[in-house]
Write a protein that holds these residues in place. Structure first.
Motif, short mmCIF file in Angstrom:
data_model
loop_
_atom_site.label_atom_id
_atom_site.label_comp_id
_atom_site.label_asym_id
_atom_site.label_seq_id
_atom_site.Cartn_x
_atom_site.Cartn_y
_atom_site.Cartn_z
N ASP A 78 0.84 -1.20 0.00
CA ASP A 78 0.00 0.00 0.00
C ASP A 78 0.88 1.25 0.00
O ASP A 78 1.66 1.46 0.93
CB ASP A 78 -0.89 -0.02 1.24
CG ASP A 78 -1.86 1.16 1.28
OD1 ASP A 78 -1.82 2.01 0.37
OD2 ASP A 78 -2.66 1.21 2.24
N PRO A 79 0.76 2.12 -1.02
CA PRO A 79 1.54 3.36 -1.03
C PRO A 79 1.26 4.24 0.18
O PRO A 79 2.12 5.01 0.61
CB PRO A 79 1.09 4.05 -2.32
CG PRO A 79 0.56 2.97 -3.19
CD PRO A 79 -0.05 1.97 -2.25
N GLU A 80 0.04 4.11 0.74
CA GLU A 80 -0.32 4.87 1.93
C GLU A 80 0.00 4.10 3.21
O GLU A 80 -0.29 4.58 4.31
CB GLU A 80 -1.81 5.22 1.90
CG GLU A 80 -2.22 6.13 0.75
CD GLU A 80 -1.55 7.48 0.85
OE1 GLU A 80 -1.56 8.07 1.94
OE2 GLU A 80 -1.00 7.93 -0.18
N THR A 83 0.56 4.81 7.74
CA THR A 83 -0.27 5.73 8.51
C THR A 83 -1.16 4.93 9.45
O THR A 83 -1.39 3.73 9.23
CB THR A 83 -1.16 6.58 7.59
OG1 THR A 83 -2.07 5.72 6.88
CG2 THR A 83 -0.32 7.36 6.57
N SER A 86 -4.11 3.32 7.53
CA SER A 86 -3.79 2.15 6.70
C SER A 86 -3.45 0.95 7.56
O SER A 86 -3.82 -0.19 7.25
CB SER A 86 -2.63 2.47 5.75
OG SER A 86 -1.42 2.63 6.46
N GLU A 184 -12.64 0.20 4.83
CA GLU A 184 -12.20 1.47 4.24
C GLU A 184 -12.79 2.65 5.00
O GLU A 184 -12.09 3.64 5.29
CB GLU A 184 -12.61 1.54 2.77
CG GLU A 184 -11.87 0.58 1.85
CD GLU A 184 -10.42 0.99 1.64
OE1 GLU A 184 -10.08 2.16 1.91
OE2 GLU A 184 -9.64 0.14 1.20
N ASP A 188 -10.77 5.44 7.32
CA ASP A 188 -10.87 6.88 7.08
C ASP A 188 -11.22 7.61 8.38
O ASP A 188 -10.65 8.67 8.68
CB ASP A 188 -11.92 7.15 6.01
CG ASP A 188 -12.00 8.62 5.64
OD1 ASP A 188 -10.99 9.16 5.16
OD2 ASP A 188 -13.07 9.22 5.85
N GLN A 191 -8.09 7.57 10.60
CA GLN A 191 -7.08 8.49 10.09
C GLN A 191 -7.44 9.94 10.40
O GLN A 191 -6.60 10.72 10.87
CB GLN A 191 -6.91 8.30 8.57
CG GLN A 191 -5.83 9.16 7.94
CD GLN A 191 -4.43 8.75 8.34
OE1 GLN A 191 -4.22 7.65 8.88
NE2 GLN A 191 -3.47 9.61 8.09
N GLY A 199 -0.51 13.39 8.27
CA GLY A 199 -0.60 11.93 8.31
C GLY A 199 0.59 11.22 8.89
O GLY A 199 0.50 10.06 9.28
N ARG A 202 5.10 7.80 6.40
CA ARG A 202 4.61 6.47 6.08
C ARG A 202 5.70 5.41 6.18
O ARG A 202 5.46 4.30 6.70
CB ARG A 202 3.99 6.47 4.67
CG ARG A 202 2.71 7.29 4.58
CD ARG A 202 2.40 7.67 3.14
NE ARG A 202 1.14 8.38 3.03
CZ ARG A 202 0.97 9.66 3.36
NH1 ARG A 202 1.98 10.36 3.84
NH2 ARG A 202 -0.21 10.24 3.22
#
Length: 239
Positions: A78-80, A83, A86, A184, A188, A191, A199, A202
């Motif tokens: 996961d690029p995110e 955090t 995530s 999801e 959110d 987060q 954030g 990462r």
């Protein structure tokens, strides 16, 4: 029996126990039934474990390791990833993809029955303490806002997970949204509520999680080794 064959037999027995526990529950499943399902003798099971409780512990350990590996793979891809949102999302998705681990974390008596009672409150207290330790490290790394105590953050995240487990068990399937959408949405919320502005770093989050998982896994391996030493030579439990 060669070590490879012995390990294959052990895994076959654990696979059989997983199917039976998920379908009939821990309490209603006997060692005889596990042996038949696995295609081995009852005595073969006792060559690996002193009884059903020890077998269940080995099974849960295996499944927890699978969940951890699944979680880390999801996080790394996961690029995110890294955090708090995530980490929470991938933790939920990996956990709820595994019915036995989900049963333990949600205290589902239907699947693991008396085994959960034997774990007792100390097991869940240890889980809370381990989660709090991770939250403290994430706050120190500026991945979670520091104006909330780690106890409050840990309790809030625990409540969200337990609430999701309870709702999925009580509400009929036709009114439940897909688990992925729920994960999801919860990620959110987490987060937005808990992450600092921007954030957080990462990659630092990924490194922290990897190191923490390795540390906890090593401690648990040491604990299991001590317990195996104590169990050696003890009479088997009933079932």
């Amino acid at each position: 029996m060669p070590p490879v064959d012995r390990e294959q037999r052990a895994q076959r027995i654990l696979d059989a126990a997983a199917r039976l526990f998920a379908h009939y529950g821990y309490d209603k499943t006997t060692v005889d039934e596990i042996a038949r399902e696995a295609g081995v003798s009852k005595g073969a099971i006792y060559l690996h474990w002193p009884g059903k409780e020890a077998l269940a512990e080995a099974l849960l350990y295996r499944e927890v390791r699978c969940v951890i590996e699944d979680f880390l793979q999801r996080l790394e891809a996961d690029p995110e990833g890294g955090t708090i949102g995530s980490i929470y999302r991938h933790g939920l998705q990996a956990t709820f993809a595994n019915p036995l681990v989900r049963a333990v974390l949600s205290s589902d008596n239907r699947v693991l029955g008396d085994y959960l009672h034997r774990l007792g409150p100390d097991f869940y207290r240890m889980r809370f303490e381990a989660a709090r330790a991770l939250i403290e490290r994430m706050q120190a790394a500026d991945l979670i806002r520091r104006d909330l105590s780690p106890e409050v953050v840990t309790y809030l995240l625990t409540m969200l997970g337990l609430g999701l487990s309870t709702a999925s068990g009580l509400l009929p399937a036709e009114v439940r949204p897909p688990p992925g959408e729920v994960a999801e949405a919860l990620a959110d919320v987490v987060q937005r509520a808990l992450a600092p502005e921007g954030g957080g770093d990462r990659e630092a989050g990924k490194r922290l999680v990897r190191a923490y998982v390795a540390e906890v896994t090593q401690r648990y391996e040491e604990l299991r080794g001590l317990r195996r030493d104590v169990d050696d030579g003890q009479p088997s439990d009933s079932g």
